[in-house]
Structure formats: C-alpha cells, structure tokens
Design an enzyme around this catalytic site. Structure first.
Site, PDB file in Angstrom:
ATOM      1  N   TYR A 107      -6.326   6.395   4.708  1.00 14.61           N
ATOM      2  CA  TYR A 107      -6.485   5.400   3.644  1.00 14.61           C
ATOM      3  C   TYR A 107      -5.687   4.126   3.959  1.00 14.61           C
ATOM      4  O   TYR A 107      -6.213   3.013   3.915  1.00 14.61           O
ATOM      5  CB  TYR A 107      -6.036   5.977   2.280  1.00 14.61           C
ATOM      6  CG  TYR A 107      -5.833   4.857   1.304  1.00 14.61           C
ATOM      7  CD1 TYR A 107      -6.939   4.227   0.730  1.00 14.61           C
ATOM      8  CD2 TYR A 107      -4.567   4.344   1.048  1.00 14.61           C
ATOM      9  CE1 TYR A 107      -6.773   3.137  -0.104  1.00 14.61           C
ATOM     10  CE2 TYR A 107      -4.401   3.260   0.213  1.00 14.61           C
ATOM     11  CZ  TYR A 107      -5.508   2.663  -0.356  1.00 14.61           C
ATOM     12  OH  TYR A 107      -5.346   1.572  -1.155  1.00 14.61           O
ATOM     13  N   ASP A 141      -9.478   6.074  -1.335  1.00 13.92           N
ATOM     14  CA  ASP A 141      -8.434   6.731  -2.126  1.00 13.92           C
ATOM     15  C   ASP A 141      -9.083   7.421  -3.327  1.00 13.92           C
ATOM     16  O   ASP A 141     -10.322   7.506  -3.426  1.00 13.92           O
ATOM     17  CB  ASP A 141      -7.361   5.717  -2.558  1.00 13.92           C
ATOM     18  CG  ASP A 141      -7.893   4.710  -3.574  1.00 13.92           C
ATOM     19  OD1 ASP A 141      -9.125   4.659  -3.799  1.00 13.92           O
ATOM     20  OD2 ASP A 141      -7.079   3.989  -4.170  1.00 13.92           O
ATOM     21  N   GLU A 187       0.828  -1.212   0.000  1.00 13.48           N
ATOM     22  CA  GLU A 187       0.000   0.000   0.000  1.00 13.48           C
ATOM     23  C   GLU A 187       0.859   1.258   0.000  1.00 13.48           C
ATOM     24  O   GLU A 187       0.536   2.241  -0.669  1.00 13.48           O
ATOM     25  CB  GLU A 187      -0.955   0.016   1.197  1.00 13.48           C
ATOM     26  CG  GLU A 187      -2.098  -0.987   1.088  1.00 13.48           C
ATOM     27  CD  GLU A 187      -3.034  -0.702  -0.090  1.00 13.48           C
ATOM     28  OE1 GLU A 187      -3.039   0.416  -0.617  1.00 13.48           O
ATOM     29  OE2 GLU A 187      -3.747  -1.639  -0.506  1.00 13.48           O
TER      30      GLU A 187
END
Ligand code: SF4
Length: 367
Positions: free
Chosen positions: A133, A151, A50
């Site tokens: 996020y 996002d 991520e």
C-alpha cells in the site's frame, strides 16, 4: 484463477470500471479536504504522512505531522536523529515500530539510494516498513507512477462498487483487488486517482454504516447501490480474538517526581512506563513488591481501572499511586519531574488514564 472469479464479480462489471475515473476525479477536485501533506507532496512528505496515517485518524495525525517535519525535515535528519527524540515525536501515535522502521529505511536510503527515495515501486518495497500500500501511495502520489494503493478504504469502495461478496480479509482477495483497481486508474493522474478513492472511502462511502450514496459521484455506476446491498459490504471475516492480560500499574511518586521504567519487552520496547506488573495485585502485594525493589512506601491509593487495546492483546489494568519517601531507581528506571515528563520521556498512550493522576499529584506537591 482469474481475479474476477476470486472477487465473485461478472466481466461486464469489471469492463465498466474505466468509467469511474472521470466522475471520481471531478468530484475529488471539488471536494478534497485541505490536508497539510497535500500541499507540496514531495516523496519524503508523502512517505511520512502515509506511515503516520496507518491505523490513525487524519485529525489526530495533523499535529504530529507538522511537529515531525519541523524537527526532522528530511531523509538525512531522519537517518541521524536520536531514537529517544524520534520516539518522543511519535509519543501517543502508537505502533512505535513504524517510527523505528522509518529511521531504518532512511538509513538504507542514505546508504543505497544517494539519500533520495527511489522513484520505483519495487525499490520502495525493499525499504523497511514500506509494504504494497505505502509503496503504491508514494510511487503514484509523489512520482506519478501508475500503480494502485489498496488500503481498507479502497477495498470497501471497490467491493461496494462492484457488488463483490468476496472476503476482503483473505490475502487472495486483496491480491485480486490489487490487480483489478488499475483497470480504472487513468495513466495521467494515478496519484490523484488513488487519493480520490481514499477520500471517497473516508467521507462518502463510509465504513460500518450506510454509505452516503446520494452524495456519491459514482452512484449511477455502482453495483452495490443498484442492487441495494452496499450496506452489507464489504464482507470481512472476524479476526482472532485478542489475548487478555491483567496488569497492575503503579505510579510511584516522591519529592515532586515520578518513577519511570524503560520497557524491555518487544511490545513498546524502549518507551517509558510507570511500574507495570503482570496480574491484578492487592494493596499488600504492591507494598511488598516496592519494598523488594528497595523502596519505602508511605501511602498507597487506588486509582481507576482502565483497558488498552493493542493489535493482538488487550491490557486490563488496575491503577495505584504509591507515595514513597525513599526509592533508589532500579536499573533501567529514572525519576522524572514535570519538565522531563513533557520533554524527555516517551510514554505510550496505554497509560493515558493515569497521567491525569500524575498531574494532580505533581500540582498538589508543587502548589
Ligand atoms: Fe459507495 Fe454508495 Fe458510492 Fe456505491 S454509490 S461507491 S456504495 S457511496
């Protein structure tokens, strides 16, 4: 104000949202791309992927991700790895503070969470470099906690799905979406739901172009498609223009080596670069500057112009190659041969336009 008022959508549109989970997950199960971080999604692997995927394309991340896990396979090794090794692993990905924050967070996890990423959205948020996020993505994908991971993809899909003309650049609008997305999130597959939304945004409900509504599992539920306004959405107000800076980049070369300087500036701090001077300098100014630094110039050759965009600044660069017969490295500088350039020093991609000139020069000298 109620989130649906901030989002400029009606109550019936919001009430329909739970209906998207089933078709979306069915589509995801059939169409999801095979990506290295989707096999064995441990908290550490989800976290690394991520962070790498922020501001970077999936295809570009794949190689970096696998190399990173080979050298830094777990939180303990990330907490201990030399910064120079970490930056070399990150070389070319940009946004180098992401790598430094990864290490700070790993050190905090070792000290405060017994070496394991905490299975709590709030505790994840307390770690350096982990925002709402990323905390949502790790909590939902790795721990099955029903929290959203909103996002740009999710903001776009939901704006179109609900026909919302609210400006997604505004913090209050993002916050209203963070409160609204969970209405649609099924408690038994929260991580798959978040990933399915991102996947839909990346492959079907595409940015900056007409979305592929005829291939979309949500078409019959989509307000944007029904009202033919999907390709006008989302609304996103323009950012402030970037500051423009002029730079002169000089490849100082001698004796099969190139001279590198370690950056002290906050931007790209700690990485290595060629001689990089502010302003567009003329040939005689370049020779004068090298002489002031203690070098003796044999020849100077003009290279191409290039530019590089950072988040807040644009560099407009003129390039030069200066061959020297003598140049003791100033403090913070080092001569690097081809092996050291490849294996040791992390160079920002801002100088990519000039690395071919190094290669050409080194090849000529070695040949
Ligand atoms: Fe996006 Fe079209 Fe699907 Fe609506 S129907 S979510 S606009 S791709």
């Amino acid at each position: 104000m109620h989130p649906q008022e901030v989002l400029l959508v009606s109550k019936p549109v919001v009430d329909n949202l739970p209906g998207i989970a089933q078709p979306l997950l069915g589509w995801y199960d059939q169409h999801k791309r095979s990506l290295p971080w989707r096999d064995n999604p441990t908290p550490y692997r989800v976290w690394i992927s991520e962070i790498m995927l922020q501001q970077t394309r999936v295809e570009a991340v794949k190689g970096y991700y696998q190399r990173f896990l080979e050298i830094v396979p777990d939180i303990a090794s990330l907490a201990d790895v030399e910064e120079s090794v970490l930056l070399k692993l990150w070389e070319g990905l940009g946004y180098y503070n992401r790598a430094r924050n990864l290490q700070r967070a790993a050190q905090k996890v070792v000290q405060e969470f017994d070496g394991k990423l905490p299975a709590s959205y709030g505790a994840l948020l307390s770690l350096p470099g982990i925002g709402e996020y990323t905390a949502g993505a790790i909590a939902s994908i790795a721990f099955g906690i029903p929290v959203p991971a909103v996002d740009g993809n999710v903001l776009r899909v939901f704006s179109r799905l609900c026909g919302s003309f609210a400006d997604i650049a505004l913090p209050q609008v993002k916050e209203a979406w963070r409160k609204t997305v969970p209405i649609a999130q099924p408690p038994n597959r929260p991580g798959d739901f978040n990933q399915a939304l991102m996947e839909l945004g990346a492959t079907v409900c595409l940015p900056n172009t007409t979305p592929k509504c005829n291939s979309c599992p949500l078409k019959t539920l989509c307000e944007g498609a029904a009202t033919a306004c999907a390709d006008q959405l989302p609304i996103k107000s323009a950012k402030k223009p970037r500051k423009v800076e002029q730079h002169t980049v000089i490849l100082v070369v001698a004796d099969n080596q190139v001279l590198l300087f370690q950056r002290q500036h906050k931007l790209l701090a700690g990485l290595y670069e060629p001689l990089n001077l502010l302003g567009h300098l003329a040939e005689n100014e370049i020779i004068g500057t090298i002489q002031e630094l203690g070098g003796k110039v044999n020849t100077v050759e003009a290279l191409c112009n290039s530019k590089h965009l950072f988040t807040h600044v644009e560099w407009q660069m003129t390039g030069w190659l200066a061959e020297c017969s003598y140049f003791p490295p100033p403090p913070g500088a080092a001569w690097a041969n081809r092996i050291a350039l490849t294996d040791t020093y992390a160079l920002p991609s801002a100088f990519r336009a000039y690395t071919k000139d190094w290669d050409r020069w080194l090849a000529t000298e070695e040949g």
